[in-house]
Write a protein that holds these residues in place. Structure first.
Motif, PDB file in Angstrom:
ATOM      1  N   GLN A  26     -50.757  -4.614 -52.652  1.00  0.00           N
ATOM      2  CA  GLN A  26     -51.357  -4.281 -51.184  1.00  0.00           C
ATOM      3  C   GLN A  26     -51.825  -5.620 -50.620  1.00  0.00           C
ATOM      4  O   GLN A  26     -52.969  -6.094 -51.027  1.00  0.00           O
ATOM      5  N   ARG A  27     -51.264  -6.119 -49.550  1.00  0.00           N
ATOM      6  CA  ARG A  27     -51.485  -7.295 -48.952  1.00  0.00           C
ATOM      7  C   ARG A  27     -52.064  -7.213 -47.571  1.00  0.00           C
ATOM      8  O   ARG A  27     -51.694  -6.220 -46.851  1.00  0.00           O
ATOM      9  N   GLU A  28     -52.945  -7.846 -47.182  1.00  0.00           N
ATOM     10  CA  GLU A  28     -53.349  -8.017 -45.747  1.00  0.00           C
ATOM     11  C   GLU A  28     -52.683  -8.622 -44.689  1.00  0.00           C
ATOM     12  O   GLU A  28     -52.550  -8.014 -43.612  1.00  0.00           O
ATOM     13  N   GLU A  29     -51.669  -9.590 -45.195  1.00  0.00           N
ATOM     14  CA  GLU A  29     -50.871 -10.224 -44.465  1.00  0.00           C
ATOM     15  C   GLU A  29     -49.837  -9.456 -43.849  1.00  0.00           C
ATOM     16  O   GLU A  29     -49.243  -8.453 -44.665  1.00  0.00           O
ATOM     17  N   HIS A 126     -49.612  -0.368 -45.418  1.00  0.00           N
ATOM     18  CA  HIS A 126     -50.561   0.076 -44.206  1.00  0.00           C
ATOM     19  C   HIS A 126     -50.224   1.409 -43.722  1.00  0.00           C
ATOM     20  O   HIS A 126     -51.251   2.269 -43.100  1.00  0.00           O
ATOM     21  N   LYS A 127     -48.994   2.006 -44.074  1.00  0.00           N
ATOM     22  CA  LYS A 127     -48.721   3.524 -43.616  1.00  0.00           C
ATOM     23  C   LYS A 127     -49.277   4.329 -44.763  1.00  0.00           C
ATOM     24  O   LYS A 127     -49.324   4.192 -45.801  1.00  0.00           O
ATOM     25  N   SER A 132     -44.796   6.743 -44.681  1.00  0.00           N
ATOM     26  CA  SER A 132     -43.626   5.739 -45.725  1.00  0.00           C
ATOM     27  C   SER A 132     -42.701   6.674 -46.443  1.00  0.00           C
ATOM     28  O   SER A 132     -41.447   6.206 -46.387  1.00  0.00           O
ATOM     29  N   THR A 133     -42.795   7.802 -46.560  1.00  0.00           N
ATOM     30  CA  THR A 133     -41.686   8.817 -47.016  1.00  0.00           C
ATOM     31  C   THR A 133     -40.616   9.023 -46.009  1.00  0.00           C
ATOM     32  O   THR A 133     -39.580   9.229 -46.381  1.00  0.00           O
ATOM     33  N   PRO A 218     -44.490   1.783 -57.395  1.00  0.00           N
ATOM     34  CA  PRO A 218     -45.221   1.989 -56.239  1.00  0.00           C
ATOM     35  C   PRO A 218     -44.925   1.688 -54.888  1.00  0.00           C
ATOM     36  O   PRO A 218     -43.745   1.159 -54.637  1.00  0.00           O
ATOM     37  N   VAL A 219     -45.716   2.034 -53.759  1.00  0.00           N
ATOM     38  CA  VAL A 219     -45.466   1.400 -52.540  1.00  0.00           C
ATOM     39  C   VAL A 219     -46.053   0.019 -52.395  1.00  0.00           C
ATOM     40  O   VAL A 219     -46.998  -0.211 -52.981  1.00  0.00           O
ATOM     41  N   THR A 220     -45.252  -1.004 -52.095  1.00  0.00           N
ATOM     42  CA  THR A 220     -45.613  -2.440 -52.068  1.00  0.00           C
ATOM     43  C   THR A 220     -45.606  -3.368 -50.886  1.00  0.00           C
ATOM     44  O   THR A 220     -44.264  -3.103 -50.069  1.00  0.00           O
TER      45      THR A 220
END
Length: 394
Positions: A26-29, A126-127, A132-133, A218-220
């Protein structure tokens, strides 16, 4: 422009002289920052100035859907100060990274470029899970989605059929997750750097019976990059590089239920055959492999489709420790998508980064003895597949 010629008059082999991978997770960028991070680190790794880039390919599936941003490839050329390099976005769903490798290889082999940078990336976390699904479900056929059949559904149905047809213990699938999480501990850029035990996997919540939470990746967020050039150019920069020995892509039915055998991924079989033929290598020659374990069952299906195991027998190799880091064929030393993470457009590139690092001896605590490596990047549920074989420089 004619292909670059070696001194013996034959077309030169395509080399990889630099690689990088950002921290996955999980990145902020946002997407452009992630792409620039991997791209600049890859150029630094190779010791190549951005002004030397002729072509720049960006493997990305969903920047428009996830962030409302298109044209990321043009913006990246600007941000890396690589102008006036030709640029192109490569979208082949979740096999976009592998397709980017194919495109970069073609650009060098054709002679159109002497220095090609490939950067793959995605920003997804972020979703909401539902959002995302829905975005990822667009990979499948709309009629299937209308009836509620998503990629996890296909994975569960196929896993159930595989377990029952070949009399496979449920724990064998769980051992894929256990192995890949164990490998991910030694990958400083992996999303999950912790081990899980067998009990945790088999008792985790059901997602698509018989698959449970720990059977899924995972979601990445993240990005990865590779730098390609003719072998003669590579030798001007370094003695430690890898060569693309074979690369091939194939497409299977878009509607999964139209396949003759749901446990055979035709795209894997066909792309593997062509990559083996191009490289001159056979399955027994492969020292390390990165397979697309978006779901644990896919590791079995790819092992069989690539002739590492007979149909219905891949699970036995897992039980015997054959695919462990110290086994005869280490599979997913990076941690795989399961532990490393799966930022769609970056995943196929990151697979090849792992193989490159293994071949040039830069994999650190994950290092195995390897002269030849293979990576298989799968789009959707086998709808499209890219298989790449790499070898260490002689």
């Amino acid at each position: 422009m004619a292909p670059t010629q070696a001194t013996d008059g034959q077309s030169e082999r395509v080399a990889v002289i630099g690689a990088s991978m950002t921290q996955f997770g999980q990145r902020e960028e946002w997407i452009l920052d992630l792409l620039a991070e991997a791209g600049s680190e890859c150029l630094d790794d190779a010791g190549v100035d951005a002004a030397e880039i002729d072509h720049l390919y960006v493997s990305n599936m969903t920047s428009g859907e996830f962030e409302g941003m298109t044209g990321v490839m043009n913006a990246l050329v600007h941000d890396l100060n690589a102008m006036p390099a030709y640029t192109q976005r490569v979208d082949q769903t979740s096999s976009s990274g592998g397709a980017g490798i194919y495109a970069a290889w073609q650009s060098i082999m054709s002679g159109a470029s002497e220095m090609t940078l490939l950067v793959g990336g995605e920003k997804m976390t972020h979703k909401t899970t539902g959002e995302s699904t829905d975005i990822i479900a667009s990979i499948g056929h709309p009629v299937e989605y209308k009836h509620g059949v998503t990629l996890p559904s296909f994975a569960g149905l196929t896993a159930r059929h595989y377990l029952e047809r070949f009399d496979v213990p449920r724990a064998s699938l769980a051992k894929v997750a256990v192995k890949n999480h164990k490998n991910g501990v030694d990958n400083p850029n992996a999303q999950f750097q912790r081990e899980v035990d067998l009990e945790t996997v088999v008792e985790s919540p059901i997602i698509a019976d018989p698959l449970r939470l720990y059977d899924f990746c995972p979601v990445t967020d993240g990005s990865a990059a590779l730098l390609f050039c003719p072998e003669s150019v590579a030798q001007e920069y370094t003695d430690d590089y890898a060569v693309i020995a074979g690369v091939a892509g194939a497409t299977d039915t878009h509607v999964v239920h139209e396949r003759e055998d749901p446990t055979v991924m035709g795209g894997v079989v066909e792309s593997g055959k062509e990559a083996y033929e191009m490289s001159g290598y056979e399955p027994d020659d492969i020292d390390v492999a990165e397979l697309h374990d978006m779901f644990t069952i896919l590791e079995f299906l790819q092992m069989e489709g690539l002739d590492f195991a007979e149909q219905g027998e891949a699970w036995q190799l897992v039980e015997e420790g054959y695919t462990e880091k110290d086994g005869d064929l280490p599979v997913n030393t990076s941690g795989g998508l399961k532990s490393k993470g799966h930022p769609l457009g970056a995943s196929g590139v990151a697979q090849a980064v792992e193989i490159y690092e293994q071949l040039v001896g830069e994999a650190g605590p994950r290092q195995v003895e390897a002269d030849v490596g293979l990576c298989c990047n799968v789009g959707g549920f086998g709808n499209c597949v890219i298989t790449t074989i790499m070898e260490a420089a002689e």
